[in-house]
Design a protein around this motif. Sequence first.
Motif, PDB file in Angstrom:
ATOM      1  N   SER A 291      -6.331   7.111  -5.415  1.00  0.00           N
ATOM      2  CA  SER A 291      -6.708   5.720  -6.071  1.00  0.00           C
ATOM      3  C   SER A 291      -7.601   6.322  -7.137  1.00  0.00           C
ATOM      4  CB  SER A 291      -7.653   5.009  -5.020  1.00  0.00           C
ATOM      5  OG  SER A 291      -6.869   4.548  -4.046  1.00  0.00           O
TER       6      SER A 291
ATOM      7  N   GLN B 251      -9.633   0.604  -5.204  1.00  0.00           N
ATOM      8  CA  GLN B 251     -10.834   0.928  -4.518  1.00  0.00           C
ATOM      9  C   GLN B 251     -10.719   2.190  -4.077  1.00  0.00           C
ATOM     10  OE1 GLN B 251     -11.598  -1.713  -0.925  1.00  0.00           O
ATOM     11  NE2 GLN B 251     -13.755  -0.868  -0.690  1.00  0.00           N
TER      12      GLN B 251
ATOM     13  N   THR C  58      -7.325   2.762   0.838  1.00  0.00           N
ATOM     14  CA  THR C  58      -6.528   1.772   0.433  1.00  0.00           C
ATOM     15  C   THR C  58      -5.398   1.517   1.639  1.00  0.00           C
ATOM     16  OG1 THR C  58      -6.528   3.276  -1.556  1.00  0.00           O
ATOM     17  CG2 THR C  58      -4.657   1.893  -1.127  1.00  0.00           C
TER      18      THR C  58
ATOM     19  N   ASP D 264       0.055   2.936  -6.220  1.00  0.00           N
ATOM     20  CA  ASP D 264      -0.875   3.684  -5.477  1.00  0.00           C
ATOM     21  C   ASP D 264      -0.321   3.264  -4.071  1.00  0.00           C
ATOM     22  OD1 ASP D 264      -3.104   5.072  -4.407  1.00  0.00           O
ATOM     23  OD2 ASP D 264      -4.561   3.175  -4.940  1.00  0.00           O
TER      24      ASP D 264
HETATM   25 MG   LIG Z   1      -6.727   5.011  -1.980  1.00  0.00          MG
END
Ligand SMILES: [Mg+2]
Length: 296
Positions: free
Chosen positions: A143, A156, A164, A181
């Motif tokens: 992330s 985040q 995540t 992601d």
């Molecule tokens: Mg993450």
Amino acid sequence: MSVISFNDLALTGWFPGHMLKAGRQMQEIAPLIDLVVELVDARLPLSSRNPRFHELLPGKPAMVVANKADLADPAASRRWQRWFEGQGERVFFLNAREPGDPDRLVRFWERTAHEEREKRGATQALNRPVRVMIVGIPNVGKSTLVNQLCTEKRAQVGPRPGVTRQNQWIRLRGDQVELLDTPGVLWPRIRDKEHELRLAMIGSIRDEVIGIELLAEFIWYELSRQPARVDWSLYDLAACPEYPEEMMAAVARRRGLLRGGGAIDHIRAAHALVKDYRDLRLGALTLESPPDPTAC
Ligand SMILES: [Mg+2]
Ligand SMILES: Nc1nc2c(ncn2[C@@H]2O[C@H](COP(=O)(O)OP(=O)(O)OP(=O)(O)O)[C@@H](O)[C@H]2O)c(=O)[nH]1
């Protein structure tokens, strides 16, 4: 004094249910993807690879990004770079928190995705953004990398595994690349206790699952394997202590973690050592060597 054999200890078997689901979702979305980017930790380039990704995403164009290169020994990273290339794998060492570094990576992705298409006989240019899926075990910086590449902070980030929880598409500056992601995914059967403890050192398994005192003891063991790279002066030590108990006593003395009567506060000393290691106060250490050193 007991001789420690970490591999005599039981594995935790930590594999939360959301990881199973995340693996399944990865498989479902794979047909839409042009390039799979597997993020690993540069301190543990092979042991932080999830062996299941190959099964989940067979035949997909892929590359390895060894992130957190700032925390690893640069000479060891060069050896690893040669080793990966010797295995015919594309690899890129990265510090995702360093502005500029991720941009070099995007140019590499664009080139790679186009080369792969040509290899597969595509004759027409791709008239949509290149779709890149970022996969990796928890806490390797997926992330963080995604956030460095998009203008607004979207994903985040946190120094714990499992931040995540869902796939999320993010379109990058310039609209040339779309990034997916994904949540960090471990695999159900880790090889042995030392492997599990190294994954905990890099924060991919929660400290509470392992136990902070065991983790601190294992860090002492890892430091003792390459004492010349460690800054022992942090704890007013001249060299690596012979036993973990001496190490914890030195940490406690230096950090004022003694109880009444001079007894060591073991838990707080263990937390202090783990934090110092992770904050790079003890030195940049790579925790494994390429399997066949003659190959690099
Ligand atoms: Mg993450
Ligand atoms: N030193 C250093 N820290 C990094 C780097 N990349 C990420 N981090 C830190 O590593 C921690 C984990 O980063 P995340 O981006 O949340 O990791 P993730 O892979 O998305 O983690 P999950 O969502 O739990 O799977 C954060 O504290 C980041 O600030 C890097 O290149 N160098």
